[in-house]
Design a protein around this motif. Sequence first.
Motif, PDB file in Angstrom:
ATOM      1  N   GLN A 284     125.344  25.155 -40.632  1.00  0.00           N
ATOM      2  CA  GLN A 284     125.012  24.924 -39.224  1.00  0.00           C
ATOM      3  C   GLN A 284     123.546  24.518 -39.046  1.00  0.00           C
ATOM      4  OE1 GLN A 284     126.680  24.905 -36.385  1.00  0.00           O
ATOM      5  NE2 GLN A 284     128.699  25.488 -37.135  1.00  0.00           N
ATOM      6  N   LEU A 285     122.673  25.092 -39.871  1.00  0.00           N
ATOM      7  CA  LEU A 285     121.238  24.834 -39.727  1.00  0.00           C
ATOM      8  C   LEU A 285     120.741  23.698 -40.616  1.00  0.00           C
ATOM      9  CD1 LEU A 285     119.866  28.493 -39.578  1.00  0.00           C
ATOM     10  CD2 LEU A 285     120.224  26.897 -37.687  1.00  0.00           C
ATOM     11  N   THR A 286     121.644  23.055 -41.335  1.00  0.00           N
ATOM     12  CA  THR A 286     121.245  21.962 -42.221  1.00  0.00           C
ATOM     13  C   THR A 286     121.090  20.668 -41.446  1.00  0.00           C
ATOM     14  OG1 THR A 286     122.345  22.957 -44.140  1.00  0.00           O
ATOM     15  CG2 THR A 286     121.897  20.591 -44.239  1.00  0.00           C
ATOM     16  N   LYS A 287     119.930  20.033 -41.605  1.00  0.00           N
ATOM     17  CA  LYS A 287     119.657  18.731 -40.999  1.00  0.00           C
ATOM     18  C   LYS A 287     118.521  18.090 -41.781  1.00  0.00           C
ATOM     19  CE  LYS A 287     116.327  20.486 -37.582  1.00  0.00           C
ATOM     20  NZ  LYS A 287     115.945  20.502 -36.143  1.00  0.00           N
ATOM     21  N   PRO A 288     118.273  16.793 -41.594  1.00  0.00           N
ATOM     22  CA  PRO A 288     117.174  16.145 -42.321  1.00  0.00           C
ATOM     23  C   PRO A 288     115.839  16.814 -42.008  1.00  0.00           C
ATOM     24  CG  PRO A 288     118.621  14.510 -41.347  1.00  0.00           C
ATOM     25  CD  PRO A 288     119.061  15.834 -40.802  1.00  0.00           C
ATOM     26  N   PHE A 289     115.028  16.980 -43.031  1.00  0.00           N
ATOM     27  CA  PHE A 289     113.728  17.603 -42.849  1.00  0.00           C
ATOM     28  C   PHE A 289     112.724  16.579 -42.342  1.00  0.00           C
ATOM     29  CE2 PHE A 289     109.531  18.737 -44.794  1.00  0.00           C
ATOM     30  CZ  PHE A 289     109.259  19.800 -43.939  1.00  0.00           C
ATOM     31  N   VAL A 290     112.189  16.817 -41.152  1.00  0.00           N
ATOM     32  CA  VAL A 290     111.174  15.946 -40.547  1.00  0.00           C
ATOM     33  C   VAL A 290     109.925  16.801 -40.328  1.00  0.00           C
ATOM     34  CG1 VAL A 290     110.592  14.439 -38.608  1.00  0.00           C
ATOM     35  CG2 VAL A 290     112.981  14.611 -39.397  1.00  0.00           C
ATOM     36  N   PRO A 291     108.899  16.673 -41.179  1.00  0.00           N
ATOM     37  CA  PRO A 291     107.718  17.540 -41.076  1.00  0.00           C
ATOM     38  C   PRO A 291     107.057  17.523 -39.709  1.00  0.00           C
ATOM     39  CG  PRO A 291     107.672  16.305 -43.134  1.00  0.00           C
ATOM     40  CD  PRO A 291     108.808  15.744 -42.326  1.00  0.00           C
ATOM     41  N   ASP A 292     107.087  16.359 -39.019  1.00  0.00           N
ATOM     42  CA  ASP A 292     106.409  16.263 -37.726  1.00  0.00           C
ATOM     43  C   ASP A 292     107.042  17.140 -36.654  1.00  0.00           C
ATOM     44  OD1 ASP A 292     104.578  14.538 -38.764  1.00  0.00           O
ATOM     45  OD2 ASP A 292     105.584  12.716 -38.078  1.00  0.00           O
ATOM     46  N   GLU A 293     108.242  17.659 -36.907  1.00  0.00           N
ATOM     47  CA  GLU A 293     108.874  18.540 -35.941  1.00  0.00           C
ATOM     48  C   GLU A 293     108.257  19.944 -35.964  1.00  0.00           C
ATOM     49  OE1 GLU A 293     113.031  18.610 -36.679  1.00  0.00           O
ATOM     50  OE2 GLU A 293     113.378  16.551 -35.956  1.00  0.00           O
TER      51      GLU A 293
ATOM     52  N   ARG B  88     104.813  22.552 -36.300  1.00  0.00           N
ATOM     53  CA  ARG B  88     103.380  22.637 -36.029  1.00  0.00           C
ATOM     54  C   ARG B  88     102.901  24.044 -36.332  1.00  0.00           C
ATOM     55  NH1 ARG B  88     102.659  22.247 -29.540  1.00  0.00           N
ATOM     56  NH2 ARG B  88     100.498  22.260 -30.224  1.00  0.00           N
ATOM     57  N   ASP B  89     101.613  24.172 -36.505  1.00  0.00           N
ATOM     58  CA  ASP B  89     101.020  25.469 -36.806  1.00  0.00           C
ATOM     59  C   ASP B  89     100.885  26.250 -35.498  1.00  0.00           C
ATOM     60  OD1 ASP B  89      99.568  27.658 -37.582  1.00  0.00           O
ATOM     61  OD2 ASP B  89      98.070  26.541 -38.722  1.00  0.00           O
TER      62      ASP B  89
END
Length: 274
Positions: free
Chosen positions: A201-210, A212-213
């Motif tokens: 369910q939580l698997t999706k493409p990893f987009v680092p810009d999504e 933030r610190d």
Amino acid sequence: MHAMWRGSVSFGLVNIPVRLYKATDTGGIHFRQLHKACRTPISYKKFCPRCHVDLSQDEIVRGFEYARGEFAVVEDEELDAFQGRRGETIDLVQFADAGDIDPVLFQGAYYLAPEASGKKAYRLLWQALRASGRVGVARMTLRSAESLALVRASDADGNVLEVHALAWPEDVRSTAELPYVQEAVAVDAHELEVAETLIRQLTKPFVPDEYRDESRVRLEAWIAERRGEAEAKTKGAEASGEVVDLMEALKKSLELAKQDAKPREAKRKKRKTS
């Protein structure tokens, strides 16, 4: 950017003149230590406890302890002569699948950029690595220390060669002394099934810009408030209740994942019918 190293990448008989740049900058907010009485930043001195004197940089030499309390001095010129060409070269010694390299070995990350005379050879290596799906394993020397390195072709932010310093295998600490990880623990089949469903369910493409610190954002807001530059802003509410057990936590996580997936699914359907 400021180049921290200039040298070359050795690729078979090809020599590519390059510059090395640090890929990450921690930035953020750094606290300084102050004298409590006057709030003046404290200073650090290089001090010889035997001679009881402060030292200037030209009074300091490099050395290694070959016996307890016994040191051999190594001059910069001697070290440079010992390292020779390797101190100026990233030597590609083999190529491998990236999946063969344990991420625990990864240390610093760097960018490589070519000198003007090495643009074509640089692009050749990038394209060859990209087409083959391989990474280069190299030996390099930074700050007088030799290390293994991984060289890979990245297109995440331009067609750039990236270098990842690798720890030596003998420097990786054993997991044998970690508590509990070696113990055999029975896993309930139903719990495992729910956990695997949650992962799907939580698997999706990893987009680092999504990402933030968030800690930095909160800290900056708090500092701004302390300086009187902004009003305090509070967001969200504290979660209430306690998680009863592992299965309950998995079920709650799965339900949240399903709720989060519904808006994304609705957006996809809306785009298809428009």
